[in-house]
Design a protein around this motif. Structure first.
Motif, PDB file in Angstrom:
ATOM      1  N   ASP A 116       0.838  -1.180   0.000  1.00  0.00           N
ATOM      2  CA  ASP A 116       0.000   0.000   0.000  1.00  0.00           C
ATOM      3  C   ASP A 116       0.888   1.251   0.000  1.00  0.00           C
ATOM      4  OD1 ASP A 116      -2.999   0.729   0.816  1.00  0.00           O
ATOM      5  OD2 ASP A 116      -1.622   2.115   1.780  1.00  0.00           O
ATOM      6  N   ARG A 117       0.477   2.262  -0.765  1.00  0.00           N
ATOM      7  CA  ARG A 117       1.284   3.488  -0.834  1.00  0.00           C
ATOM      8  C   ARG A 117       1.481   4.117   0.543  1.00  0.00           C
ATOM      9  NH1 ARG A 117       0.647   7.360  -5.529  1.00  0.00           N
ATOM     10  NH2 ARG A 117       0.699   6.006  -7.335  1.00  0.00           N
ATOM     11  N   ARG A 118       0.430   4.073   1.357  1.00  0.00           N
ATOM     12  CA  ARG A 118       0.526   4.700   2.673  1.00  0.00           C
ATOM     13  C   ARG A 118       1.547   3.980   3.532  1.00  0.00           C
ATOM     14  NH1 ARG A 118      -5.881   4.539   3.164  1.00  0.00           N
ATOM     15  NH2 ARG A 118      -5.348   2.766   1.865  1.00  0.00           N
ATOM     16  N   ARG A 119       1.554   2.641   3.387  1.00  0.00           N
ATOM     17  CA  ARG A 119       2.527   1.863   4.156  1.00  0.00           C
ATOM     18  C   ARG A 119       3.938   2.124   3.652  1.00  0.00           C
ATOM     19  NH1 ARG A 119       2.326  -4.448   4.406  1.00  0.00           N
ATOM     20  NH2 ARG A 119       4.554  -4.402   4.795  1.00  0.00           N
ATOM     21  N   PHE A 122       5.094   5.230   5.254  1.00  0.00           N
ATOM     22  CA  PHE A 122       5.298   5.005   6.684  1.00  0.00           C
ATOM     23  C   PHE A 122       6.577   4.205   6.946  1.00  0.00           C
ATOM     24  CE2 PHE A 122       4.858   2.510  10.550  1.00  0.00           C
ATOM     25  CZ  PHE A 122       4.684   3.548  11.469  1.00  0.00           C
ATOM     26  N   LEU A 253       1.721  12.303   8.572  1.00  0.00           N
ATOM     27  CA  LEU A 253       0.379  12.052   8.027  1.00  0.00           C
ATOM     28  C   LEU A 253       0.172  12.835   6.728  1.00  0.00           C
ATOM     29  CD1 LEU A 253      -1.792  12.066  11.277  1.00  0.00           C
ATOM     30  CD2 LEU A 253      -1.164  10.109   9.848  1.00  0.00           C
ATOM     31  N   ILE A 256       1.930  11.004   4.005  1.00  0.00           N
ATOM     32  CA  ILE A 256       1.217   9.784   3.621  1.00  0.00           C
ATOM     33  C   ILE A 256       0.022  10.118   2.731  1.00  0.00           C
ATOM     34  CG2 ILE A 256      -0.296   7.986   4.554  1.00  0.00           C
ATOM     35  CD1 ILE A 256       1.693   7.718   6.890  1.00  0.00           C
ATOM     36  N   LEU A 257      -0.764  11.113   3.150  1.00  0.00           N
ATOM     37  CA  LEU A 257      -1.960  11.459   2.373  1.00  0.00           C
ATOM     38  C   LEU A 257      -1.582  12.058   1.027  1.00  0.00           C
ATOM     39  CD1 LEU A 257      -4.223  12.878   5.207  1.00  0.00           C
ATOM     40  CD2 LEU A 257      -4.362  10.650   4.068  1.00  0.00           C
ATOM     41  N   ASP A 260      -0.289   9.320  -1.317  1.00  0.00           N
ATOM     42  CA  ASP A 260      -1.315   8.353  -1.693  1.00  0.00           C
ATOM     43  C   ASP A 260      -2.188   8.862  -2.839  1.00  0.00           C
ATOM     44  OD1 ASP A 260      -2.568   5.879  -1.341  1.00  0.00           O
ATOM     45  OD2 ASP A 260      -4.213   6.831  -0.266  1.00  0.00           O
TER      46      ASP A 260
END
Lengths: 266, 305
Positions: A116-119, A122, A253, A256-257, A260
């Motif tokens: 996942d892109r967010r992961r 992170f 955050l 991440i956003l 994504d």
């Protein structure tokens, strides 16, 4: 350890070793002058420092006390140069998380992995934080051992408090560079933003003590939450450090956003 | 069986620049699909959309039955980027091990077998690999986890002819095991030997999808027949699909459009001692598609003025 974190640390490895050696050398060099200074109070005492222009003393963090162990350690290491070294190190690592691989093209294959892109963002941040923690831990041990060796008479807890602040400040700027890189995909803007916030933030915090016109800006300066609590004198400023950590989380955050949502490598 | 790729009105604009417009594409399970077009036509844009590297401006797509936004689906895909960037001091073998781990595990042996087939040296730091050797590493990582769907963007760039042959054999094996391949190229010759169907994209639009077999059938080819004795010209005149007929004593030469059936049957009445048929020039048909759509574009442009 997740594969992307260990991969990130592996990519950072050489850089981390170099920064540890570099920061250690800086500590070693400056702390080795201390015995000479503490024995020559008349040369480096308050009267001598009073000769410097007031604004310059402000920029250097006051310089009221140069000859005691804690005063010297603060003025020379923990006021400006120590934090700045960590800021630059963290910003460079932060840039290598997204922006640099995106510019060189290696990120293309990474985003097509079943992650996942967010992961992805992170885990890149986790590698940055762990790497920086390693540099901070190694240089803390070195600073502590060295300060004991030259009889600075500063409690290890206080050095730990200051060093923790330097680490958190560095991590904040690492997250800032990561966030700008994640949003824009470009190294230039990330470094520019870090440069402006770091230099501007430092000037606002130090000069702002005596210049009313900008003193209200101090509360937005990241340096305020490290310097204002005087950790080397007063121990952990817990509230201030929590603000720094909280701001870092907000930046993470944001990164991440932003990452994504956007197209990669266009 | 559901399609491996299905897109409907897939469109991507980069700001105001058109990358791809209204793509309706279906790639069927088990086929090798050649995706052709000149540089900048939209091939890479399509591929990067299918892999969720970039996001569509509008339109709908599904890959292996799901939305490509779902990261799990990417584990079932092998991808070779068109411009593969490999750099740094890391060894290719370490990088491949990392990619394998993230994709759920690939055995060392599997990587070694592929490296051996492509004659790749994985012990060299990636930054020092030549273009061809980087391409080999790219192919190994795309094939190594035996994905259900392979997306190869200009896969043969930089490979020497022997390695190209080995690569084509690998693609055939993938098809043989019922898996699907999408490979792009700007020249038909690179894909015509393995592809079942080709799609031709130009200026961001899909202008044709053709069966390679049908394309071959449409192809223009030269045929020469040599007989044991002179033949009468009348027997070969007016045959369907025969053009540029030349009869000189015991030899007949002509150009065939489509099937050579009528010619073969006419020739069968005499004793054929030698037959030469040049490979059909698919490139020519391919270029016809290009120029036709170019004219069309030109007309649109003029109409727009």
């Amino acid at each position: 350890m997740p594969a992307l974190v260990s991969k990130g640390l592996r990519d950072y490895r050489r850089s981390l070793v170099r920064w540890t050696v570099g920061i250690g050398a800086f500590f070693g060099l400056y702390l080795s002058f201390y015995p000479n200074i503490s024995q020559n109070q008349e040369i480096y005492g308050p009267q001598a420092l009073a000769k410097f222009p007031g604004a310059m003393r402000d920029l250097m963090g006051g310089m009221q006390d140069f000859t005691s162990g804690v005063g010297y350690l603060h003025s020379v290491v923990y006021q400006l140069f120590g934090p700045m070294l960590f800021v630059v190190c963290a910003a460079i690592l932060g840039n290598r998380a997204i922006a640099q691989p995106e510019e060189t093209g290696t990120l293309e294959l990474t985003v097509t992995l079943p992650v996942d892109r967010r992961r992805l963002v992170f885990e890149r941040f986790a590698a940055l934080a762990l790497g920086l923690l390693g540099v901070a831990a190694a240089t803390f041990l070195f600073a502590w051992a060295l300060s004991a060796a030259v009889d600075m008479d500063v409690a290890s807890g206080r050095i730990l408090a200051a060093h923790t602040g330097v680490f958190l400040l560095g991590l904040f700027f690492g997250a800032l560079s990561l966030a700008v890189g994640a949003a824009t995909g470009r190294r230039g803007p990330a470094m520019a933003v870090v440069g402006v916030v770091a230099v501007g933030g430092y000037i606002v915090e130090t000069m702002g003590r005596n210049v009313d016109a900008i003193s209200w800006l101090r509360w937005v300066s990241p340096f305020h939450y490290y310097l204002d609590g005087r950790p080397l004198y007063q121990g952990f400023p817990v509230g201030d450090y929590l603000v720094l950590a909280g701001a870092t989380v907000v930046l993470l955050l944001t990164a991440i956003l932003a990452f994504d949502r956007r197209d990669v490598g266009v | 069986m559901t399609a491996v790729v299905e897109t409907e009105g897939l469109t991507k604009f980069y700001g105001r620049r058109r990358g791809l417009e209204d793509l309706d594409l279906e790639i069927r399970p088990g086929e090798v699909f050649g995706y052709l077009g000149p540089n900048g036509a939209g091939k890479t844009t399509t591929i990067r959309l299918l892999l969720d590297v970039i996001r569509p401006t509008r339109g709908r797509m599904s890959v292996l039955g799901t939305d490509p936004r779902d990261p799990a689906v990417r584990g079932r895909i092998g991808y070779l980027p068109g411009e593969l960037a490999l750099e740094g001091r890391e060894k290719a073998s370490e990088y491949l091990a990392f990619l394998g781990r993230v994709r759920g595990g690939v055995s060392r042996d599997r990587i070694a077998v592929l490296a051996d087939r492509l004659d790749a040296d994985l012990s060299v730091p990636m930054g020092r690999l030549s273009k061809g050797n980087k391409q080999k590493v790219g192919l190994i990582q795309a094939f190594m986890h035996e994905p259900e769907f392979l997306i190869l963007d200009e896969p043969t760039g930089g490979l020497d002819p022997l390695v190209q042959q080995e690569f084509l054999a690998m693609v055939r094996e993938v098809r043989g095991s019922g898996r699907t391949v999408l490979m792009s190229s700007h020249v038909l010759a690179e894909v015509e030997n393995v592809a079942d169907r080709v799609g031709i994209v130009r200026s961001g639009r899909l202008v044709a999808v053709e069966d390679v077999a049908a394309l071959r059938e449409k192809a223009v080819r030269r045929i020469e027949l040599h007989f044991d004795a002179p033949v009468p010209r009348e027997d070969f005149e007016g045959l369907p699909g025969v053009r540029d007929l030349r009869v000189e004593g015991a030899s007949v030469s002509c150009t065939i459009d489509g099937r050579p059936d009528a010619l073969v049957k006419a020739a069968a009445r005499f004793t054929v001692v030698h037959l030469v048929s040049a490979e059909p020039d698919l490139e020519e048909i391919f270029l016809t598609y290009y120029s036709e759509s170019e004219e069309e574009e030109g007309r649109h442009a003029r109409a727009g003025v």
